[in-house]
Design an enzyme around this catalytic site. Structure first.
Site, mmCIF file in Angstrom:
data_model
loop_
_atom_site.group_PDB
_atom_site.id
_atom_site.type_symbol
_atom_site.label_atom_id
_atom_site.label_comp_id
_atom_site.label_asym_id
_atom_site.label_seq_id
_atom_site.Cartn_x
_atom_site.Cartn_y
_atom_site.Cartn_z
ATOM 1 N N LEU A 210 4.919 4.960 -18.591
ATOM 2 C CA LEU A 210 5.116 5.043 -20.047
ATOM 3 C C LEU A 210 4.591 3.832 -20.829
ATOM 4 C CD1 LEU A 210 6.259 6.615 -22.446
ATOM 5 C CD2 LEU A 210 8.468 5.545 -22.021
ATOM 6 N N PHE B 271 9.334 12.876 -23.386
ATOM 7 C CA PHE B 271 9.910 14.110 -22.868
ATOM 8 C C PHE B 271 11.440 14.072 -22.970
ATOM 9 C CE2 PHE B 271 5.758 13.587 -21.109
ATOM 10 C CZ PHE B 271 5.218 14.859 -21.175
ATOM 11 N N ALA C 139 0.839 -1.210 0.000
ATOM 12 C CA ALA C 139 0.000 0.000 0.000
ATOM 13 C C ALA C 139 0.865 1.249 0.000
ATOM 14 C CB ALA C 139 -0.911 -0.008 1.224
ATOM 15 N N ALA C 140 0.536 2.184 -0.858
ATOM 16 C CA ALA C 140 1.310 3.430 -0.942
ATOM 17 C C ALA C 140 0.621 4.414 -1.860
ATOM 18 C CB ALA C 140 2.708 3.142 -1.497
ATOM 19 N N TYR D 297 7.675 11.328 -3.749
ATOM 20 C CA TYR D 297 7.403 9.890 -3.702
ATOM 21 C C TYR D 297 8.648 9.141 -3.211
ATOM 22 C CZ TYR D 297 6.958 5.142 -5.621
ATOM 23 O OH TYR D 297 6.954 3.778 -5.776
HETATM 24 N N1 LIG Z 1 4.292 -0.004 -10.241
HETATM 25 C C1 LIG Z 1 5.588 0.255 -10.233
HETATM 26 O O1 LIG Z 1 6.217 0.438 -11.302
HETATM 27 C C2 LIG Z 1 6.350 0.328 -8.935
HETATM 28 C C3 LIG Z 1 7.737 0.552 -8.982
HETATM 29 C C4 LIG Z 1 8.443 0.625 -7.793
HETATM 30 C C5 LIG Z 1 7.798 0.451 -6.594
HETATM 31 N N2 LIG Z 1 6.454 0.241 -6.554
HETATM 32 C C6 LIG Z 1 5.811 0.089 -5.232
HETATM 33 O O2 LIG Z 1 5.018 -1.084 -5.235
HETATM 34 C C7 LIG Z 1 3.821 -0.892 -4.471
HETATM 35 C C8 LIG Z 1 2.611 -1.220 -5.297
HETATM 36 O O3 LIG Z 1 2.614 -0.432 -6.487
HETATM 37 P P1 LIG Z 1 1.350 -0.369 -7.442
HETATM 38 O O4 LIG Z 1 1.814 0.080 -8.758
HETATM 39 O O5 LIG Z 1 0.584 -1.627 -7.300
HETATM 40 O O6 LIG Z 1 0.535 0.826 -6.753
HETATM 41 P P2 LIG Z 1 -0.999 1.145 -6.859
HETATM 42 O O7 LIG Z 1 -1.125 2.628 -6.701
HETATM 43 O O8 LIG Z 1 -1.614 0.509 -8.042
HETATM 44 O O9 LIG Z 1 -1.613 0.447 -5.558
HETATM 45 C C9 LIG Z 1 -1.425 0.930 -4.264
HETATM 46 C C10 LIG Z 1 -2.623 0.499 -3.424
HETATM 47 O O10 LIG Z 1 -2.401 0.966 -2.090
HETATM 48 C C11 LIG Z 1 -3.628 1.412 -1.554
HETATM 49 N N3 LIG Z 1 -3.366 2.373 -0.492
HETATM 50 C C12 LIG Z 1 -2.729 3.575 -0.611
HETATM 51 N N4 LIG Z 1 -2.704 4.195 0.569
HETATM 52 C C13 LIG Z 1 -3.322 3.380 1.456
HETATM 53 C C14 LIG Z 1 -3.620 3.486 2.837
HETATM 54 N N5 LIG Z 1 -3.297 4.576 3.532
HETATM 55 N N6 LIG Z 1 -4.270 2.463 3.442
HETATM 56 C C15 LIG Z 1 -4.629 1.355 2.732
HETATM 57 N N7 LIG Z 1 -4.404 1.215 1.411
HETATM 58 C C16 LIG Z 1 -3.754 2.216 0.783
HETATM 59 C C17 LIG Z 1 -4.354 2.033 -2.754
HETATM 60 O O11 LIG Z 1 -5.750 2.106 -2.540
HETATM 61 C C18 LIG Z 1 -3.956 1.107 -3.884
HETATM 62 O O12 LIG Z 1 -4.923 0.109 -4.081
HETATM 63 C C19 LIG Z 1 3.872 0.559 -3.985
HETATM 64 O O13 LIG Z 1 4.357 0.551 -2.672
HETATM 65 C C20 LIG Z 1 4.860 1.228 -4.907
HETATM 66 O O14 LIG Z 1 5.518 2.284 -4.254
HETATM 67 C C21 LIG Z 1 5.716 0.169 -7.708
#
Ligand SMILES: NC(=O)c1ccc[n+]([C@@H]2O[C@H](COP(=O)([O-])OP(=O)(O)OC[C@H]3O[C@@H](n4cnc5c(N)ncnc54)[C@H](O)[C@@H]3O)[C@@H](O)[C@H]2O)c1
Length: 327
Positions: free
Chosen positions: A182, A199, A71-72, A136
């Site tokens: 992207l 960009f 979650a984030a 972030y």
């Molecule tokens: N997608 C990427 O390319 C990528 C790259 C590096 C790191 N990450 C990390 O991986 C994790 C998942 O990424 P993602 O792309 O699935 O993100 P996402 O935004 O699709 O999903 C994040 C989920 O967290 C939930 N959330 C946010 N704040 C919350 C809270 N306070 N309480 C409960 N739920 C909460 C949101 O509702 C959402 O469903 C994140 O921590 C992100 O930082 C992702």
């Protein structure tokens, strides 16, 4: 074994919940309901981690052996207020740790990011200089430190690079609103014959466009699965998870054009502040210590799976909203 996945309604969480095959029970937590196309039908807790009492209630009820904390506030977007990153990346993680401590839950897998690093011409290693630029990246690094300094917790911090692709068997993929990444933007735009914004075309790279390390979401899921079993060694770990190979924006688009057999329309715009030219990681540590290696992360593979996911969305008449930002 009992596992709790936070952020189960997001991109990686949705994929992981379909991918994970472990002996035991999986529980799910998110502030938002799971997407309809996932298989999360039971053991779901709607809970905002910003609320300590509610978080404690869930942890007390489940008492998981391992928490996978996804979650984030995950998108990099200058329109998002810093307070939102602080709340969902720092406060939420602190609350989760407090609740874990209170109920003797002591294993966490944390999804961190390449955004904690600064640009590097060489392959980035885990002990390289950390210098996040975005809010972030800064708040994710802060969350890492909160986890590391907690004496009661064993942690595995996975620093994901650019996650992309989908689970084609179950039609689950990336769906951010708005989308800022992207690959989903490019694939969806190409399929709809729309132009793609890039960009900067005069970076100091081989073809002038930014270079990123794309890793398939299935490889992300397998790294998380390996991490669950790594806890048997009772050691903590910080490790990069990427493909270990760089792909420039231009090369990605040429590959996309070849696969779709379409002429992809590109608009080259000015460089954006804060975009780093090259971000590619070394995955030696993941290979050696976690015994993990990417199996699906060739750019051709990633694009094919993203095309199949985009076609699924188009068939279902689900539109994707884009923000003209690509990281
Ligand atoms: N997608 C990427 O390319 C990528 C790259 C590096 C790191 N990450 C990390 O991986 C994790 C998942 O990424 P993602 O792309 O699935 O993100 P996402 O935004 O699709 O999903 C994040 C989920 O967290 C939930 N959330 C946010 N704040 C919350 C809270 N306070 N309480 C409960 N739920 C909460 C949101 O509702 C959402 O469903 C994140 O921590 C992100 O930082 C992702």
């Amino acid at each position: 074994m009992k596992i709790l996945i936070t952020g189960c309604s997001g991109y990686i969480g949705s994929c992981l919940s379909n991918y994970l095959k472990i002996k035991g029970k999986i529980y799910f937590l998110d502030k938002d309901r799971p997407k309809s196309f996932t298989n999360i039908k039971k053991n779901f807790f709607k809970c905002n981690l910003n609320n300590l009492k509610n978080t404690e209630r869930v942890i007390k009820k489940i008492r998981p052996d391992v928490v996978i904390h996804l979650a984030a506030k995950s998108t990099v977007n200058h329109k998002i207020k810093k307070s939102s990153y602080i709340l969902n990346n720092i406060k939420a993680t602190k609350n989760l740790i407090k609740a874990m401590n209170k109920f003797d839950v002591n294993k966490i897998i944390f999804s961190s990011t390449a955004a904690v690093y600064n640009e590097n011409k060489k392959l980035i290693k885990e002990n390289d200089y950390l210098k996040p630029i975005s809010n972030y990246g800064k708040t994710k690094l802060f969350a890492e430190k909160e986890i590391i300094k907690n004496k009661k917790i064993n942690y595995i911090i996975l620093r994901f690079f650019n996650v992309a692709g989908s689970l084609t068997n179950s039609s689950i993929g990336e769906f951010h609103n708005p989308e800022t990444h992207l690959i989903p933007i490019s694939v969806f735009s190409a399929l709809k014959n729309k132009s793609i914004n890039i960009f900067g075309s005069n970076y100091k790279t081989s073809d002038g466009t930014c270079i990123r390390d794309y890793v398939h979401v299935k490889d992300i899921c397998s790294a998380i699965e390996k991490s669950i079993f790594y806890f048997k060694k009772k050691k903590s770990l910080v490790v990069n998870i990427g493909s270990g190979k760089g792909t420039s924006n231009r090369r990605m688009l040429v590959t996309l054009s070849k696969i779709t057999k379409k002429k992809v329309k590109i608009s080259f715009l000015k460089k954006r502040k804060g975009d780093q030219a090259i971000l590619v990681c070394s995955i030696d540590k993941a290979k050696k210590i976690l015994k993990w290696k990417p199996r699906y992360s060739k750019i051709e593979n990633i694009l094919k799976d993203e095309i199949s996911w985009s076609n699924f969305l188009i068939k279902k008449n689900i539109n994707r909203k884009f923000l003209s930002v690509q990281k």
